[in-house]
Design a protein around this motif. Structure first.
Motif, PDB file in Angstrom:
ATOM      1  N   PHE A  53      -1.885  -1.909   7.318  1.00 27.99           N
ATOM      2  CA  PHE A  53      -2.868  -1.266   6.881  1.00 27.99           C
ATOM      3  C   PHE A  53      -2.431   0.158   5.882  1.00 27.99           C
ATOM      4  O   PHE A  53      -1.578   0.617   6.396  1.00 27.99           O
ATOM      5  CB  PHE A  53      -3.579  -0.472   8.099  1.00 27.99           C
ATOM      6  N   ALA A  54      -3.110   0.246   4.792  1.00 29.58           N
ATOM      7  CA  ALA A  54      -2.896   1.377   3.884  1.00 29.58           C
ATOM      8  C   ALA A  54      -1.643   1.256   3.465  1.00 29.58           C
ATOM      9  O   ALA A  54      -1.044   2.506   2.760  1.00 29.58           O
ATOM     10  CB  ALA A  54      -3.138   2.641   4.616  1.00 29.58           C
ATOM     11  N   GLY A  55      -0.779   0.291   3.739  1.00 33.06           N
ATOM     12  CA  GLY A  55       0.443   0.106   2.769  1.00 33.06           C
ATOM     13  C   GLY A  55       1.756   0.473   4.165  1.00 33.06           C
ATOM     14  O   GLY A  55       2.923   0.345   3.688  1.00 33.06           O
ATOM     15  N   LEU A  56       1.141   0.615   5.173  1.00 38.65           N
ATOM     16  CA  LEU A  56       2.410   1.051   6.241  1.00 38.65           C
ATOM     17  C   LEU A  56       2.807  -0.434   6.995  1.00 38.65           C
ATOM     18  O   LEU A  56       1.486  -0.848   7.422  1.00 38.65           O
ATOM     19  CB  LEU A  56       1.913   1.878   7.500  1.00 38.65           C
ATOM     20  N   ILE A  57       3.757  -0.969   6.953  1.00 42.38           N
ATOM     21  CA  ILE A  57       4.015  -2.174   7.388  1.00 42.38           C
ATOM     22  C   ILE A  57       4.141  -1.954   8.910  1.00 42.38           C
ATOM     23  O   ILE A  57       4.804  -1.049   9.343  1.00 42.38           O
ATOM     24  CB  ILE A  57       5.564  -2.493   7.266  1.00 42.38           C
ATOM     25  N   CYS A  58       3.383  -2.778   9.742  1.00 37.88           N
ATOM     26  CA  CYS A  58       3.009  -2.446  10.933  1.00 37.88           C
ATOM     27  C   CYS A  58       4.477  -3.143  11.670  1.00 37.88           C
ATOM     28  O   CYS A  58       5.462  -3.661  11.195  1.00 37.88           O
ATOM     29  CB  CYS A  58       1.911  -3.207  11.579  1.00 37.88           C
TER      30      CYS A  58
ATOM     31  N   ARG B 103       0.677   7.503   6.178  1.00 34.14           N
ATOM     32  CA  ARG B 103       2.001   8.071   6.402  1.00 34.14           C
ATOM     33  C   ARG B 103       3.107   7.584   5.174  1.00 34.14           C
ATOM     34  O   ARG B 103       2.888   6.489   4.760  1.00 34.14           O
ATOM     35  CB  ARG B 103       2.691   7.595   7.760  1.00 34.14           C
ATOM     36  N   CYS B 104       3.720   8.598   4.636  1.00 29.48           N
ATOM     37  CA  CYS B 104       4.581   8.533   3.398  1.00 29.48           C
ATOM     38  C   CYS B 104       5.974   8.242   3.867  1.00 29.48           C
ATOM     39  O   CYS B 104       6.740   9.374   3.828  1.00 29.48           O
ATOM     40  CB  CYS B 104       4.175   9.453   2.530  1.00 29.48           C
ATOM     41  N   LEU B 105       6.480   7.148   4.328  1.00 33.25           N
ATOM     42  CA  LEU B 105       7.816   6.853   4.777  1.00 33.25           C
ATOM     43  C   LEU B 105       8.635   6.466   3.464  1.00 33.25           C
ATOM     44  O   LEU B 105       8.025   6.115   2.425  1.00 33.25           O
ATOM     45  CB  LEU B 105       7.823   5.854   5.795  1.00 33.25           C
ATOM     46  N   PRO B 106       9.716   6.882   3.300  1.00 34.24           N
ATOM     47  CA  PRO B 106      10.496   6.659   2.505  1.00 34.24           C
ATOM     48  C   PRO B 106      10.366   4.987   1.983  1.00 34.24           C
ATOM     49  O   PRO B 106      10.547   4.407   2.941  1.00 34.24           O
ATOM     50  CB  PRO B 106      12.024   6.955   2.630  1.00 34.24           C
ATOM     51  N   ASP B 107      10.390   4.631   0.801  1.00 40.52           N
ATOM     52  CA  ASP B 107      10.152   3.406   0.516  1.00 40.52           C
ATOM     53  C   ASP B 107       8.875   2.736   0.733  1.00 40.52           C
ATOM     54  O   ASP B 107       8.699   1.403   0.465  1.00 40.52           O
ATOM     55  CB  ASP B 107      11.385   2.460   1.150  1.00 40.52           C
ATOM     56  N   ASP B 108       7.886   3.298   1.398  1.00 40.30           N
ATOM     57  CA  ASP B 108       6.401   2.721   1.540  1.00 40.30           C
ATOM     58  C   ASP B 108       5.703   3.159   0.397  1.00 40.30           C
ATOM     59  O   ASP B 108       6.290   4.037  -0.216  1.00 40.30           O
ATOM     60  CB  ASP B 108       6.024   3.324   2.620  1.00 40.30           C
ATOM     61  N   ILE B 109       4.847   2.556   0.144  1.00 40.12           N
ATOM     62  CA  ILE B 109       3.676   2.842  -0.978  1.00 40.12           C
ATOM     63  C   ILE B 109       2.479   3.135  -0.217  1.00 40.12           C
ATOM     64  O   ILE B 109       1.839   2.275   0.180  1.00 40.12           O
ATOM     65  CB  ILE B 109       3.514   1.769  -2.190  1.00 40.12           C
ATOM     66  N   PRO B 110       2.074   4.207  -0.393  1.00 42.70           N
ATOM     67  CA  PRO B 110       0.733   4.627   0.255  1.00 42.70           C
ATOM     68  C   PRO B 110      -0.335   3.795  -0.452  1.00 42.70           C
ATOM     69  O   PRO B 110      -0.531   4.101  -1.832  1.00 42.70           O
ATOM     70  CB  PRO B 110       0.569   6.082   0.326  1.00 42.70           C
TER      71      PRO B 110
END
Ligand SMILES: Cc1ncc(COP(=O)(O)O)c(C=O)c1O
Length: 392
Positions: free
Chosen positions: A127-132, A280-287
């Motif tokens: 969801f929204a770019g966050l890898i579950c 959440r904007c984790l390093p390497d994720d794309i929101p």
């Protein structure tokens, strides 16, 4: 007008399309093959099958599974209708499960509640770019002999987790539609390490024909082909792949821009107690989306407030178990139902200028100081708790 989302296309994409048009080969051909090759290392996978859209990618992946008498696929209700329709198109029954309210991704605890002897596959949505968290889902899949198909429509470019246990049939399905992290205009892809699954999908995406028209060009009798099984017209055209190739070159700048915008929203929302950012904007994720939970029954007033100021937000999503077409598959999902009244997606796309985002932030602050705030409920009726393990 500030849009919730829009593609970021320029001269390079236009030129790439013009080159394909001038080549006179506009269907699936060398450019689509190049696009698939470029995706392979990026997705750290052995096989990529490019498709006409993300729904087709999901349908192909589910339809390519070995069939037995198991008929159910577990998926979150909180997703785009495409996820559910793909399950139905592949001939399975959707079983809707809760999401974790903190991440909006499939709750492994509720998945465990939904498991039956009929379960064939798990279908989590990033969801929204966050890898579950695929770890608990991979373990469940391995334990019960299920397939694990990821709906990664929102998550192209986000950090990929290591593949789940080897026994699990595993594929990740992406969308490249207009508002996604990269776009082909319309497009999609399935990534898998399973050679048999890839072969079945490749064939089924082109009417069940063993080799597509471009691949047959070098044959002595290119007009001759065999139809080996069921199939659809789900291939990606060279026109669309040409756009995708240009967008891939811009992926890192897209990542940075989306992360910068998300961090600016984080800072602006922190002092506003009725807003709880979920993205959440984790390093390497794309929101992909910037999703807030708007508490105190203020979601709809805030949506209207922003809209009156020319700011268009989104709601991702209306729960599918409440949709008329999916009523036969209804099961009570209290967390999802309460979330549905709270979620709001703020404008987030790479063409959003700082000045436009400042307008959104200013409007949020103005709302916080407006009389509308005092009309909101003091607190939500029930604080949202993740689904808990039932008592033994
Ligand atoms: C979660 C999710 N799954 C699947 C899809 C389907 O992708 P497409 O629109 O490319 O068919 C979308 C599209 O927005 C989506 O958001």
């Amino acid at each position: 007008m500030i849009l919730v989302s829009r593609p970021d296309l320029g001269n390079r994409e236009a030129e790439a399309v013009a080159r394909v048009v001038r080549s006179q080969w506009v269907g699936m051909g060398p450019v689509t093959a190049e696009f698939e090759l470029r995706l392979q290392p990026l997705l750290a996978t052995n096989h990529v099958v490019a498709t006409a859209n993300g729904t087709a990618a999901l349908h192909l992946a589910l339809a390519a599974l070995d069939r037995d008498d198991r008929t159910e696929v577990i998926l979150p209700s909180l997703t785009f209708a495409a996820t559910v329709q793909a399950v139905l198109m592949a001939g399975y029954r959707p079983v809707f499960a809760e999401v974790d309210p903190a991440t909006l991704t499939l709750s492994p605890v509720d998945v465990a509640h939904c498991l039956t002897s009929h379960t064939r596959a798990l279908l989590p949505v990033h969801f929204a770019g966050l890898i579950c968290d695929l770890h608990p889902l991979g373990k469940l899949a391995d334990l019960h002999g299920l397939a694990l198909i990821e709906d990664a429509a929102h998550a192209f470019g986000s950090r990929r987790p290591p593949a789940p246990p080897a026994r699990v049939t595993h594929a990740a399905c992406f969308s490249f539609s207009a508002n996604k992290n990269i776009t082909c205009g319309e497009g999609g892809a399935v990534a898998t390490n399973d050679a048999l699954l890839a072969e079945r999908m490749r064939r089924a995406r082109y009417l069940g024909i063993e080799a597509d028209t471009w691949c047959r060009q070098d044959r002595e009798r290119p007009w001759s082909y065999q139809v080996l099984g069921p199939g659809y017209r789900y291939h990606l055209s060279d026109i669309h792949a040409a756009i995708g190739l240009q967008q891939l070159d811009r992926l890192e700048s897209f990542r940075q821009r989306r992360c910068t915008l998300a961090r600016r929203y984080d800072a602006a929302c922190a002092p506003l107690e009725f807003l709880q950012p979920v993205t959440r904007c984790l390093p390497d994720d794309i929101p992909h989306l910037y999703v807030l939970r708007v508490t105190r029954n203020l979601r709809d007033p805030l949506y209207l407030w922003l809209r009156q100021r020319g700011i268009f937000c989104g709601v991702h999503y209306l729960p599918n178990h409440l949709q008329p077409a999916f009523r036969p598959f209804h099961r009570p999902l209290p967390v999802t139902e309460q979330l549905a009244g709270q979620l709001l997606s703020l404008p987030l796309h790479t063409a959003l200028a700082d000045a436009d985002q400042d307008q959104v932030i200013l409007a949020l602050r103005d709302f916080a100081n407006s009389p509308a705030i005092s009309r909101g409920a003091a607190a939500d009726p029930v604080e949202l708790q993740p689904v808990e393990t039932p008592a033994p």
